[in-house]
Design a protein around this motif. Structure first.
Motif, PDB file in Angstrom:
ATOM      1  N   UNK A   1       0.841  -1.201   0.000  1.00 20.19           N
ATOM      2  CA  UNK A   1       0.000   0.000   0.000  1.00 20.19           C
ATOM      3  C   UNK A   1       0.879   1.255   0.000  1.00 20.19           C
ATOM      4  N   UNK A   2       0.514   2.190  -0.895  1.00 17.19           N
ATOM      5  CA  UNK A   2       1.302   3.423  -1.037  1.00 17.19           C
ATOM      6  C   UNK A   2       1.401   4.172   0.291  1.00 17.19           C
TER       7      UNK A   2
ATOM      8  N   UNK B   1      -9.267  -8.203  10.003  1.00 15.18           N
ATOM      9  CA  UNK B   1      -8.817  -7.278   8.959  1.00 15.18           C
ATOM     10  C   UNK B   1      -8.760  -7.933   7.582  1.00 15.18           C
ATOM     11  N   UNK B   2      -8.305  -9.181   7.534  1.00 15.24           N
ATOM     12  CA  UNK B   2      -8.158  -9.838   6.224  1.00 15.24           C
ATOM     13  C   UNK B   2      -9.333 -10.748   5.905  1.00 15.24           C
TER      14      UNK B   2
ATOM     15  N   UNK C   1     -13.045   5.888   8.527  1.00 15.67           N
ATOM     16  CA  UNK C   1     -12.151   5.047   7.715  1.00 15.67           C
ATOM     17  C   UNK C   1     -12.702   4.782   6.324  1.00 15.67           C
ATOM     18  N   UNK C   2     -14.021   4.674   6.195  1.00 16.39           N
ATOM     19  CA  UNK C   2     -14.577   4.426   4.861  1.00 16.39           C
ATOM     20  C   UNK C   2     -14.382   5.637   3.955  1.00 16.39           C
ATOM     21  N   UNK C   3     -14.429   6.857   4.527  1.00 16.16           N
ATOM     22  CA  UNK C   3     -14.140   8.047   3.717  1.00 16.16           C
ATOM     23  C   UNK C   3     -12.696   7.991   3.221  1.00 16.16           C
ATOM     24  N   UNK C   4     -11.785   7.557   4.101  1.00 16.75           N
ATOM     25  CA  UNK C   4     -10.370   7.400   3.715  1.00 16.75           C
ATOM     26  C   UNK C   4     -10.237   6.359   2.603  1.00 16.75           C
ATOM     27  N   UNK C   5     -10.973   5.248   2.758  1.00 19.51           N
ATOM     28  CA  UNK C   5     -10.896   4.172   1.754  1.00 19.51           C
ATOM     29  C   UNK C   5     -11.415   4.641   0.397  1.00 19.51           C
ATOM     30  N   UNK C   6     -12.354   5.583   0.405  1.00 19.44           N
ATOM     31  CA  UNK C   6     -12.898   6.062  -0.874  1.00 19.44           C
ATOM     32  C   UNK C   6     -11.872   6.867  -1.662  1.00 19.44           C
ATOM     33  N   UNK C   7     -11.094   7.706  -0.946  1.00 20.76           N
ATOM     34  CA  UNK C   7     -10.150   8.520  -1.728  1.00 20.76           C
ATOM     35  C   UNK C   7      -8.741   7.943  -1.803  1.00 20.76           C
ATOM     36  N   UNK C   8      -8.417   6.939  -0.946  1.00 23.66           N
ATOM     37  CA  UNK C   8      -7.155   6.202  -1.153  1.00 23.66           C
ATOM     38  C   UNK C   8      -7.509   5.031  -2.073  1.00 23.66           C
ATOM     39  N   UNK C   9      -7.859   5.342  -3.270  1.00 22.54           N
ATOM     40  CA  UNK C   9      -8.539   4.428  -4.185  1.00 22.54           C
ATOM     41  C   UNK C   9      -7.976   3.008  -4.236  1.00 22.54           C
ATOM     42  N   UNK C  10      -6.729   2.881  -4.658  1.00 19.20           N
ATOM     43  CA  UNK C  10      -6.251   1.547  -5.018  1.00 19.20           C
ATOM     44  C   UNK C  10      -5.549   0.822  -3.879  1.00 19.20           C
ATOM     45  N   UNK C  11      -5.256   1.534  -2.773  1.00 20.28           N
ATOM     46  CA  UNK C  11      -4.431   0.947  -1.719  1.00 20.28           C
ATOM     47  C   UNK C  11      -4.974  -0.385  -1.204  1.00 20.28           C
ATOM     48  N   UNK C  12      -6.228  -0.374  -0.774  1.00 16.41           N
ATOM     49  CA  UNK C  12      -6.783  -1.588  -0.168  1.00 16.41           C
ATOM     50  C   UNK C  12      -7.010  -2.676  -1.223  1.00 16.41           C
TER      51      UNK C  12
ATOM     52  N   UNK D   1      -5.043  -3.155  -3.846  1.00 14.91           N
ATOM     53  CA  UNK D   1      -3.716  -3.723  -4.100  1.00 14.91           C
ATOM     54  C   UNK D   1      -3.319  -4.724  -3.015  1.00 14.91           C
ATOM     55  N   UNK D   2      -3.728  -4.423  -1.771  1.00 15.86           N
ATOM     56  CA  UNK D   2      -3.303  -5.263  -0.648  1.00 15.86           C
ATOM     57  C   UNK D   2      -4.279  -6.415  -0.375  1.00 15.86           C
ATOM     58  N   UNK D   3      -5.356  -6.471  -1.147  1.00 16.29           N
ATOM     59  CA  UNK D   3      -6.390  -7.501  -0.936  1.00 16.29           C
ATOM     60  C   UNK D   3      -6.996  -7.468   0.459  1.00 16.29           C
ATOM     61  N   UNK D   4      -7.058  -6.284   1.032  1.00 20.50           N
ATOM     62  CA  UNK D   4      -7.738  -6.131   2.320  1.00 20.50           C
ATOM     63  C   UNK D   4      -9.225  -5.961   2.012  1.00 20.50           C
ATOM     64  N   UNK D   5     -10.089  -6.794   2.622  1.00 20.00           N
ATOM     65  CA  UNK D   5     -11.513  -6.740   2.255  1.00 20.00           C
ATOM     66  C   UNK D   5     -12.231  -5.528   2.844  1.00 20.00           C
ATOM     67  N   UNK D   6     -11.789  -4.342   2.425  1.00 16.67           N
ATOM     68  CA  UNK D   6     -12.530  -3.141   2.843  1.00 16.67           C
ATOM     69  C   UNK D   6     -13.855  -3.127   2.093  1.00 16.67           C
TER      70      UNK D   6
END
Lengths: 314, 60
Positions: free
Chosen positions: A81-82, A142-143, A190-201, A203-208
């Motif tokens: 994750x970046x 988390x995973x 955290x969901x707002x963060x997940x929306x704009x950190x587009x590809x991070x989760x 890429x990491x296969x974290x089931x956000x």
């Protein structure tokens, strides 16, 4: 490659003191310190200032220890994750074993010394918080489930209860309400963060939620949780924890928070990409202020109460 | 050529050593302060003997 160049490469990544400090997630620690401090100061008990200082210090160290254990376990996904790729373990400056050792040692230290400084109810709550964050959230949820943030958020909600328990030796409705406020605040944050950190989760296969249920569903979840949070936050104003000052702050902040959540829900990805996720980033920033001001208002109410101030008497 | 040229590595190691020294000093100060507060507030005081009997058991 010669021995000399191998050694040189090793030296270039040798850790500095601040790398070990970074393992304790100092930015998360500030939130832990602040909410624990409010719990401690709002409690109807007199603590010696130095004991109170020690209690907050040990709670902060316990929070930091769980951060180090989280980084030890999640080093593989942090590297993908970046946002987290420059943390000490994926950057190669600290080994996983060192982070594990530091986390375990500081966990034991913080729990034992919080117990000795204050009481064993507070120490037990701190031990449970570390267990919950490391084992229940990091290793298990988390995973595995998109509800990771919802259930795992409990770990971040315990500090005000620990601070309250450190002062009073127990748990009360006020400390449970402070727990509930932080617990319900965590998912939209955290969901707002997940929306704009587009590809991070992704890429990491974290089931956000953004990955498993899609972004429109995440937007709907943010609105739903914000509505529940707003109801609780305003209702707290009518309990013994709140008061007129808190209620005024809660009404203003929750109106702004609901408006932000509504704006996020009404948008689609095309709108969000067009303005660089301005609404989502704005909501995330507001969420930080939201928690800070709610707890600040709770603290102010407790201070007024302790000073003998009675609303309506002036 | 000087043999005393400082490598960047030495700066990092010194930083670690100083950081650890300060952490240990802070730890000692915290434990000392906490002990002083606990002792002066009487947290470690033995319970008062209110019955007027000898505080220690008579072994004879």
């Amino acid at each position: 490659m010669s021995d000399a160049s191998l050694q040189s490469a090793q030296y270039e990544t040798e850790a500095e003191f601040r790398d070990y400090f970074a393992l304790l997630k100092p930015r998360v620690m500030t939130l832990v310190v602040f909410t624990a401090l409010v719990g401690l100061l709002a409690a109807p008990a007199d603590m010696h200032p130095f004991v109170a200082f020690c209690a907050i210090l040990f709670i902060a160290i316990g929070g930091g220890a769980s951060g180090a254990l989280n980084m030890w376990w999640d080093a593989d996904i942090d590297a993908r994750m970046r946002r987290t790729a420059r943390r000490p373990i994926p950057a190669g400056r600290v080994t996983g074993e060192q982070a594990l050792g530091l986390g375990v040692a500081l966990s034991g230290f913080s729990v034992v010394f919080l117990g000795l400084a204050t009481n064993w109810i507070a120490a037990g709550l701190l031990a449970f918080t570390i267990f919950f964050y490391v084992v229940v959230y990091t290793m298990w949820l988390k995973r595995w489930t998109p509800q990771n943030i919802v259930i795992g958020g409990a770990a971040g909600a315990f500090p005000p209860m620990i601070g309250w328990a450190a002062a009073t030796g127990g748990i009360s409705i006020e400390s449970l309400l402070m727990f509930a406020l932080t617990f319900l605040w965590t998912p939209p944050h955290f969901w707002a963060l997940a929306l704009f950190m587009r590809s991070d989760y992704d890429d990491a296969n974290v089931p956000m939620l953004t990955v498993t249920h899609g972004r429109p569903a995440t937007r709907a979840h943010i609105l739903a949780y914000t509505v529940i949070l707003a109801l609780l936050a305003v209702a707290m104003g009518f309990t013994s924890a709140g008061g007129p000052l808190y209620l005024a702050v809660a009404l203003a902040l929750n109106a702004m928070f609901l408006r932000g959540a509504w704006a996020i829900w009404k948008r689609d990805e095309a709108d969000a990409e067009a303005d660089g996720y301005a609404a989502e980033k704005g909501f995330f920033k507001l969420s930080l202020l939201y928690l800070f001001l709610h707890f600040g208002a709770l603290l102010a109410e407790a201070a007024l109460d302790r000073a003998g101030f009675v609303w309506g008497a002036i | 050529m000087s043999f005393r040229t400082e490598h960047e590595l030495h700066r990092r190691r010194r930083g670690r050593n100083v950081g650890l020294a300060l952490t240990l000093a802070a730890f000692i100060a915290v434990i000392f302060g906490l002990t002083m507060v606990k002792v002066t507030r009487g947290d470690f005081a033995l319970p008062q003997n209110t019955a007027g009997a000898p505080a220690t058991e008579d072994v004879n």
